[in-house]
Scaffold this motif. Structure first.
Motif, PDB file in Angstrom:
ATOM      1  N   ASN A  21      49.161 -32.171 -80.123  1.00 58.48           N
ATOM      2  CA  ASN A  21      49.113 -30.871 -79.440  1.00 58.48           C
ATOM      3  C   ASN A  21      49.454 -31.022 -77.961  1.00 58.48           C
ATOM      4  N   ALA A  22      48.863 -32.046 -77.325  1.00 55.50           N
ATOM      5  CA  ALA A  22      49.098 -32.252 -75.895  1.00 55.50           C
ATOM      6  C   ALA A  22      50.601 -32.404 -75.632  1.00 55.50           C
ATOM      7  N   ILE A  23      51.283 -33.105 -76.531  1.00 55.63           N
ATOM      8  CA  ILE A  23      52.732 -33.319 -76.368  1.00 55.63           C
ATOM      9  C   ILE A  23      53.502 -32.018 -76.664  1.00 55.63           C
ATOM     10  N   HIS A  24      53.152 -31.363 -77.769  1.00 52.17           N
ATOM     11  CA  HIS A  24      53.874 -30.143 -78.164  1.00 52.17           C
ATOM     12  C   HIS A  24      53.771 -29.033 -77.127  1.00 52.17           C
ATOM     13  N   TYR A  25      52.600 -28.902 -76.494  1.00 51.63           N
ATOM     14  CA  TYR A  25      52.399 -27.773 -75.583  1.00 51.63           C
ATOM     15  C   TYR A  25      52.578 -28.178 -74.119  1.00 51.63           C
ATOM     16  N   SER A  26      53.413 -29.215 -73.894  1.00 56.58           N
ATOM     17  CA  SER A  26      53.707 -29.652 -72.523  1.00 56.58           C
ATOM     18  C   SER A  26      55.215 -29.709 -72.323  1.00 56.58           C
ATOM     19  N   ASP A  27      55.645 -29.652 -71.066  1.00 54.31           N
ATOM     20  CA  ASP A  27      57.074 -29.746 -70.761  1.00 54.31           C
ATOM     21  C   ASP A  27      57.486 -31.207 -70.598  1.00 54.31           C
ATOM     22  N   PRO A  28      58.786 -31.497 -70.828  1.00 55.70           N
ATOM     23  CA  PRO A  28      59.272 -32.856 -70.594  1.00 55.70           C
ATOM     24  C   PRO A  28      58.987 -33.281 -69.151  1.00 55.70           C
ATOM     25  N   GLY A  29      58.775 -34.581 -68.982  1.00 56.46           N
ATOM     26  CA  GLY A  29      58.558 -35.100 -67.633  1.00 56.46           C
ATOM     27  C   GLY A  29      57.093 -35.061 -67.207  1.00 56.46           C
ATOM     28  N   THR A  30      56.214 -34.528 -68.049  1.00 57.74           N
ATOM     29  CA  THR A  30      54.786 -34.467 -67.675  1.00 57.74           C
ATOM     30  C   THR A  30      54.042 -35.658 -68.291  1.00 57.74           C
ATOM     31  N   GLY A  80      50.114 -29.305 -69.576  1.00 58.78           N
ATOM     32  CA  GLY A  80      50.942 -28.345 -70.316  1.00 58.78           C
ATOM     33  C   GLY A  80      50.645 -26.895 -69.996  1.00 58.78           C
ATOM     34  N   THR A  81      50.892 -26.039 -70.999  1.00 56.53           N
ATOM     35  CA  THR A  81      50.834 -24.576 -70.807  1.00 56.53           C
ATOM     36  C   THR A  81      49.436 -24.079 -70.462  1.00 56.53           C
ATOM     37  N   GLY A  82      48.405 -24.798 -70.893  1.00 56.45           N
ATOM     38  CA  GLY A  82      47.042 -24.315 -70.701  1.00 56.45           C
ATOM     39  C   GLY A  82      46.717 -23.224 -71.711  1.00 56.45           C
ATOM     40  N   ASP A 107      50.586 -18.829 -79.753  1.00 56.89           N
ATOM     41  CA  ASP A 107      51.976 -18.390 -79.809  1.00 56.89           C
ATOM     42  C   ASP A 107      52.552 -18.887 -81.147  1.00 56.89           C
ATOM     43  N   PRO A 108      52.469 -18.037 -82.193  1.00 55.06           N
ATOM     44  CA  PRO A 108      52.867 -18.498 -83.531  1.00 55.06           C
ATOM     45  C   PRO A 108      54.293 -19.046 -83.583  1.00 55.06           C
ATOM     46  N   ALA A 109      55.219 -18.440 -82.824  1.00 56.94           N
ATOM     47  CA  ALA A 109      56.619 -18.884 -82.886  1.00 56.94           C
ATOM     48  C   ALA A 109      56.736 -20.307 -82.340  1.00 56.94           C
ATOM     49  N   ARG A 110      56.031 -20.583 -81.215  1.00 57.23           N
ATOM     50  CA  ARG A 110      56.110 -21.929 -80.624  1.00 57.23           C
ATOM     51  C   ARG A 110      55.475 -22.947 -81.565  1.00 57.23           C
ATOM     52  N   THR A 136      57.420 -26.262 -83.438  1.00 58.07           N
ATOM     53  CA  THR A 136      57.044 -27.669 -83.283  1.00 58.07           C
ATOM     54  C   THR A 136      56.472 -28.230 -84.588  1.00 58.07           C
ATOM     55  N   GLY A 137      56.591 -27.462 -85.674  1.00 57.89           N
ATOM     56  CA  GLY A 137      56.095 -27.955 -86.967  1.00 57.89           C
ATOM     57  C   GLY A 137      54.593 -27.783 -87.110  1.00 57.89           C
ATOM     58  N   GLY A 138      53.982 -26.982 -86.234  1.00 54.73           N
ATOM     59  CA  GLY A 138      52.518 -26.785 -86.271  1.00 54.73           C
ATOM     60  C   GLY A 138      52.088 -26.019 -87.509  1.00 54.73           C
ATOM     61  N   THR A 139      50.848 -26.263 -87.914  1.00 57.35           N
ATOM     62  CA  THR A 139      50.324 -25.590 -89.104  1.00 57.35           C
ATOM     63  C   THR A 139      49.177 -24.646 -88.751  1.00 57.35           C
TER      64      THR A 139
END
Ligand code: ADP
Length: 272
Positions: A162-171, A192-194, A211-214, A218-221
Motif C-alpha cells: 500500500n505504501a508503494i502504491h499510494y506514493s509518487d515515484p522518487g519518494t 504518499g497521498t495521505g 479511490d476505487p479507480a486508483r 494498482t491491482g488492489g482488492t
C-alpha cells in the motif's frame, strides 16, 4: 450491532419448579450476519473483473484482423486475470481469518525475519516505481512473539505494498521494527497521498477504498487492510494509523510480547 440476541426456553419441573434455559445467541448471530454480508460483497466484487474479461473476450473476437489490437486486449485480459486471482486468494485468506481471530497452534515468530521477508517480496515493486525502501530498525533488534509467521509476513507485506502504491515515484518508504518492554511494533511510513480523517475510520473495512479507480489500477482488492486487522487481532495486538493528506501515512502494528519471550537472548547485530 449492539442488539442482544437471547433464546429463552422455560419448562415446568413438577408442581413447584420451573427451569429456564437462557442462551446467548448474540455472537453466533453476528458471525452469521458477517458471513452473509461477506457473500454479498464478494459476489459484487467478482462481477467487475468477470464482466471486464467477458467484454475483452468479445473485443478480441471483433478485432481478429488487427493483430496489434488483439495483443493489447490480451494484455489487459492478463492484468484482469491476475487481479481476479489475487482477489480469490485474499477472499479465501480473509474468510479463514474471520472464522476465528485466534490461531490454533501459535509458534515463536521472529518479527525481524518476517519484516525482512516482506521487504524481499516488494523490492521489485519499489524499484519499478523508483521508491526508496529504508529499513530503519535499531541494530541488534531481536523481537519475538507467538503467532503465525506466514500471516505476519503477509500483513507487513500488505502495508508495504500500500505504501508503494499510494506514493509518487522518487519518494521513500520506511519500515521500522522495535521492541519496547512487553510490546513489539512494526511501523511502515510513506510520503504518499495521505488519508483523510473520515476515510481513516473506514479503510480497515473489507472492500472499502478511498479511490476505487486508483486501487483497481494498482491491482488492489480492497481486502489488504482487512486482512492486516484480522492478523494483528489474532496475535492479540492492534493496528493504528497516522496520516495527513498530502503528507503521507504511518501504519503501525502493536504486538504483545509474551513474558516468556521478553528477555530472549539477543543474538546481537541483527538489522533487517
Ligand atoms: P487496496 O487493495 O484498495 O489497497 P486496502 O484494504 O489495502 O485495499 O486499503 C484500503 C484503502 O485504504 C485503499 O484503497 C486506499 O484508498 C487506502 N490506503 C491504504 N493504505 C494507504 C496508504 N499507505 N496511503 C494512502 N492510502 C492508503
Amino acid at each position: 450491532p449492539g442488539t442482544l440476541a437471547l433464546r429463552i426456553q422455560v419448562a415446568r419441573l413438577g408442581a413447584e419448579h420451573v427451569i429456564a434455559l437462557v442462551e446467548d445467541l448474540t455472537y453466533s448471530r453476528r458471525v452469521e450476519e458477517t458471513r452473509r454480508d461477506f457473500v454479498v460483497n464478494v459476489s459484487h466484487e467478482l462481477k467487475t473483473p468477470v464482466g471486464g474479461l467477458s467484454l475483452l473476450a468479445e473485443a478480441v473476437e471483433g478485432a481478429s484482423d488487427d493483430p496489434e489490437a488483439v495483443r493489447r486486449f490480451a494484455g489487459r485480459m492478463h492484468a484482469e486475470t491476475a487481479r481476479l486471482t489475487r482477489l480469490v486468494q485474499e477472499i479465501v485468506e480473509l474468510s479463514r481469518l474471520q472464522v476465528s481471530d485466534t490461531f490454533d497452534e501459535p509458534v515463536p515468530v521472529d518479527v525481524v525475519a518476517c519484516a525482512r521477508e516482506a521487504v524481499d517480496h516488494v523490492r521489485l515493486l519499489a524499484e519499478d516505481k523508483r521508491i526508496e525502501l529504508i529499513q530503519a530498525s535499531p541494530t541488534g533488534t531481536d523481537v519475538r512473539i507467538f503467532g503465525d509467521p506466514a500471516l505476519l509476513t503477509t500483513a507487513i507485506r500488505n502495508l508495504l505494498e500500500n505504501a508503494i502504491h499510494y506514493s509518487d515515484p522518487g519518494t521513500r518508504v520506511a519500515l521500522t521494527v522495535r521492541r519496547q518492554g512487553a510490546l513489539a511494533s512494526v511501523a511502515v511510513t510513506d510520503q504518499g497521498t495521505g488519508i483523510s480523517p473520515v476515510d481513516q475510520e473506514r479503510i480497515f473495512e473489507r472492500f472499502y477504498r478511498v479511490d476505487p479507480a486508483r486501487s483497481r489500477r494498482t491491482g488492489g482488492t480492497g481486502l489488504g487492510l482487512a486482512i492486516v486487522k484480522h492478523v494483528v487481532a489474532g496475535h492479540g495486538g492492534e493496528v493504528s494509523v497516522w496520516s495527513e493528506e498530502g503528507q503521507g501515512s504511518t501504519f503501525t502494528l502493536h504486538l504483545p510480547v509474551p513474558p516468556a519471550l521478553e528477555d530472549a537472548p539477543d543474538p546481537g547485530g541483527r538489522s533487517i
